[in-house]
Motif scaffolding. Structure first.
Motif, PDB file in Angstrom:
ATOM      1  N   ALA A  80     -29.110  -8.324  44.831  1.00 45.13           N
ATOM      2  CA  ALA A  80     -28.774  -7.969  43.723  1.00 45.13           C
ATOM      3  C   ALA A  80     -28.093  -8.722  42.585  1.00 45.13           C
ATOM      4  N   GLU A  81     -26.963  -8.921  43.431  1.00 46.35           N
ATOM      5  CA  GLU A  81     -25.706  -9.591  42.672  1.00 46.35           C
ATOM      6  C   GLU A  81     -25.890 -10.709  42.921  1.00 46.35           C
ATOM      7  N   ILE A  83     -28.589 -12.278  42.890  1.00 39.35           N
ATOM      8  CA  ILE A  83     -29.918 -12.906  42.025  1.00 39.35           C
ATOM      9  C   ILE A  83     -29.639 -12.707  40.588  1.00 39.35           C
ATOM     10  N   SER A  84     -28.596 -11.642  39.968  1.00 37.35           N
ATOM     11  CA  SER A  84     -28.602 -11.476  39.097  1.00 37.35           C
ATOM     12  C   SER A  84     -27.533 -12.728  38.051  1.00 37.35           C
ATOM     13  N   LYS A  85     -26.621 -13.267  39.707  1.00 36.69           N
ATOM     14  CA  LYS A  85     -25.260 -14.048  38.640  1.00 36.69           C
ATOM     15  C   LYS A  85     -26.110 -15.497  38.999  1.00 36.69           C
ATOM     16  N   GLN A  87     -29.337 -16.373  38.511  1.00 36.55           N
ATOM     17  CA  GLN A  87     -30.906 -16.487  37.690  1.00 36.55           C
ATOM     18  C   GLN A  87     -31.515 -17.557  38.414  1.00 36.55           C
ATOM     19  N   ARG A 109     -35.351  -2.513  40.222  1.00 38.88           N
ATOM     20  CA  ARG A 109     -34.057  -2.034  39.445  1.00 38.88           C
ATOM     21  C   ARG A 109     -32.861  -3.455  38.988  1.00 38.88           C
ATOM     22  N   LEU A 110     -34.014  -5.096  39.199  1.00 41.44           N
ATOM     23  CA  LEU A 110     -32.975  -6.195  37.545  1.00 41.44           C
ATOM     24  C   LEU A 110     -34.271  -5.926  36.718  1.00 41.44           C
ATOM     25  N   LEU A 112     -36.851  -7.421  36.997  1.00 40.02           N
ATOM     26  CA  LEU A 112     -38.411  -8.331  37.061  1.00 40.02           C
ATOM     27  C   LEU A 112     -39.126  -8.422  37.885  1.00 40.02           C
ATOM     28  N   THR A 146     -36.967 -14.662  36.034  1.00 36.10           N
ATOM     29  CA  THR A 146     -37.069 -15.159  37.455  1.00 36.10           C
ATOM     30  C   THR A 146     -38.278 -14.482  38.568  1.00 36.10           C
TER      31      THR A 146
END
Lengths: 319, 255
Positions: A80-81, A83-85, A87, A109-110, A112, A146
């Protein structure tokens, strides 16, 4: 935001799963369409050497004691961390016991979009997913920003995802993996079996069409007459009619016999992926549209109960 | 006393011929026969009832209001489910993201210890319902599960990997599990028992909030896969086909 394609590598007990290489091959095709790089994402502990044959432009390696073996909670947090960072344009997961525990959760959660059961990509970056037991394909644009994608085997050869040159490996930061709600307690080895169906040259396979436990005897009689071994698809094993060691499919054994004689097996993708290495597949099914006929070399459209006893007798006489 | 909720999904029966609708991008479900997601959700119900029998508790089975839902729910009651719930909304066009959000809003109110559902369904185009539901509820998820036990305030689950390898995972309560197979084959119930359940138990109906479909990909077209090859079909009577097969076995060197 980048155009890169991330591939979440799957491994268990030091062994990289074939689906990882299949996904690296898929990512290569997709990266051509997006003009991005193929990035393998390896989560593990003292596992950097697993990356040596990845056909990737770069490997992001996340090392943590809690990532030594797969658990859903730790993988979800770490990814999660990341992928969010970063992208990336897409993240590929296996539609497997590992990837399927993670991809859907991250989608929620994200926030996406998630494409499930993708088999291949087109040169225009469209996904083609396989649904309804392999009877229907669904195509669409790779969703933005994403796309999380779970992949099934069949569209690419794992060998295409391997390289003789080792890719550059970059260590990537791992978030605090605390208060994990899911932890691995231990592995339980497969039950020992009287036969190893992955090594048998002649397999008599039964599926849901066998209808009940007593009918397994009919398959047994044929197997005995011809000198083969009985195995089965998931519905038969789940009913407890044959031991798990005889399971052919995604969660069972992959087989490669000289002859795979499939009786009453429709040919769902989870089964087919495990039998494609067979020399000759012969299928008996009442449904002429059963997907098994698309992978079988020879087919018989007939009720197995009309055929099996006569066939057993004919085999006996021919000996 | 464990409070167990089982989400039973309904899927179009694959035995029927599948057709694609006029848009070319969706299945034509006008005449679809909706059945329980039988390979998996049947096992989820069985696993829930086994746990109740072993450790005590109640089993609530919750299903979307599609044709066939009553049958699924009353069958579950005949097997031992205590509470039956049908959720009303237009689920025929819903995706799993929408189902997960709608059901999580309702299930949250039950304060369950454990939620079970089938690990996958054949029409999961946007991910499977179990993990989507788990995340909507903020609960841990483990899928491909073939055994659940409660010990020292934690769940011990058996998770399946290829080749028959099993991982035993320890999971905090409450949790959501995607069931691959129950510890025992789903029990058989006679039609008479289901009829009896129709008289003695009742189905509660609840309304879902508006369906939020976001999170699923847009489908541009659906098609039936063109087989790269098709089997050479052997025809004739069982005797004739048997003779052809035996000739083939000989040719391939196994007889």
């Amino acid at each position: 935001m980048s155009q890169d394609i991330y591939v979440v590598i799957e491994h268990l007990r030091g062994q990289v799963a074939d689906i990882s290489y299949t996904m690296l091959a898929a990512a290569r095709e997709l990266s051509r369409a997006t003009s991005g790089k193929v990035i393998a994402v390896l989560l593990g502990h003292n596992a950097k050497n697993l990356a040596r044959d990845f056909a990737a432009d770069q490997v992001l390696y996340l090392d943590h004691a809690s990532l030594a073996e797969f658990t859903s909670d730790a993988y979800q947090k770490a990814l999660a961390e990341l992928i969010s960072k970063d992208q990336p344009r897409a993240v590929l997961f296996g539609n497997t016991s590992i990837g399927a525990d993670v991809a859907s959760v991250l989608s929620m959660r994200l926030g996406l979009p998630l494409v499930n059961s993708c088999r291949s990509f087109t040169s225009e970056a469209k996904f083609i997913s396989q649904i309804c037991g392999g009877k229907i394909m669904a195509e669409g644009e790779l969703p933005s920003p994403t796309a999380l994608v779970t992949m099934v085997p069949g569209g690419y050869q794992p060998d295409q995802g391997k390289s003789v040159e080792s890719p550059p490996v970059t260590e990537s930061a791992v978030p605090a993996l605390e208060a994990l709600r899911v932890t691995l307690s231990k592995y339980i080895e497969p039950e020992s079996a009287d036969v190893d169906i992955s090594k048998e040259p002649l397999l008599i396979a039964v599926g849901r069409g066998i209808q009940n436990k007593d009918n397994i005897e009919l398959a047994d009689a044929l197997a005995q007459a011809i000198g083969g071994v009985v195995c089965a698809s998931r519905p038969v094993i789940d009913q407890g009619w044959l031991p798990t060691s005889r399971l052919v499919g995604k969660s069972g054994k992959h087989v490669k016999p000289k002859i795979y004689f499939a009786m009453g097996i429709s040919g769902a993708p989870e089964h087919v992926e495990a039998i494609t290495q067979s020399d000759t597949i012969i299928a008996v099914n009442t449904d002429p549209r059963a997907p098994i006929f698309n992978v079988a070399k020879y087919g018989v459209e007939m009720d197995i109960f009309e055929l099996v006893e006569t066939l057993t007798e004919t085999v006996k006489q021919a000996k | 006393m464990m409070n167990i909720v089982v989400l039973a999904k309904l899927v179009p029966d694959l035995v029927e011929e599948l057709t694609i609708d006029a848009s070319g991008a969706a299945l034509d479900l006008t005449f679809a026969r909706w059945i329980i997601n039988e390979l998996f959700d049947d096992h989820a119900i069985e696993q829930g009832i086994l746990l109740k029998e072993r450790s005590g508790g109640t089993v609530t089975v919750i299903a979307p209001d599609l044709e066939g839902a009553d049958d699924v729910l009353f069958t579950a009651a005949a097997k031992g489910a205590d509470r039956l719930i049908k959720v009303r909304s237009d689920f025929s066009a819903a995706n799993n993201h929408a189902v997960a959000r709608a059901f999580s809003a309702i299930i949250k109110g039950f304060q369950p210890d454990l939620i079970l559902t089938g690990v996958q369904a054949h029409n999961d185009l946007d991910g499977s319902a179990g993990p989507l539901l788990a995340e909507s509820l903020g609960l841990p998820y483990v899928g491909y599960v073939s055994g659940v036990a409660l010990a020292d305030g934690k769940f011990m689950v058996k998770k399946e990997y290829p080749g028959g390898l099993i991982a035993e995972m320890e999971v905090t309560l409450p949790a959501v599990f995607g069931i691959q197979a129950a510890e025992q084959p789903p029990r058989y119930v006679a039609v008479s028992k289901v009829r009896q359940a129709m008289k003695t138990s009742s189905i509660e109906e609840m309304d879902a909030s508006d369906l939020d479909l976001s999170g699923a990909p847009e489908i541009e077209r659906m098609f039936q896969p063109e087989a790269a090859a098709h089997a050479e079909m052997l025809e004739g009577t069982p005797e004739e086909v048997s003779a052809k097969l035996v000739a083939l076995f000989k040719e391939l060197g196994v007889l």
